[in-house]
Design a protein around this motif. Sequence first.
Motif: not given
Length: 166
Positions: A18-19, A22, A36, A39
Amino acid sequence: MACRVQKRISLRRKLHILRVLTNSYSAKRTSIANTTILRLYKLKLALETLKRHYENLLAAREDHINLLNHVKENKDVKIEKVRAGTFMVKVTCEKGSNKLVGILEAFDEMRLNVQQAKVSCENGFSLEAIVVAEDQTLDVKDVTEALLKAIGKQTGEKSQKFDKKL
């Protein structure tokens, strides 16, 4: 205990993914989740914009096709004014029922007398005729509109000028 470690490793992997997706550099879960969500919201807006552009393109395409069809239809009827009240009429269109009857009825409604005519149904329908108008004020546009209506190429109401005569 090993199960807890595996869950923690799995969670860290998911958070890392996820890091990366995003572009978030935070180590906090809530911050990564907020990034997230932000985004995803931006992606949703971009998708809606693309859908709107696509619908606009489809509408423009439809308008363009209708315009091309209209231009093509006008090529089916060619009227030339030979002299005052006399017209050379050329009609070509695809085969269909009662084309000739419709054209002759249109001539009758406009009070046009056919002096000479050639009709062919070999490769579609075609008609070449010399017509003389009883009403000398008739122009090429009026005759063209009436013939387009007669062969079923134009939609809409009858021309006001001809409704008054009937």
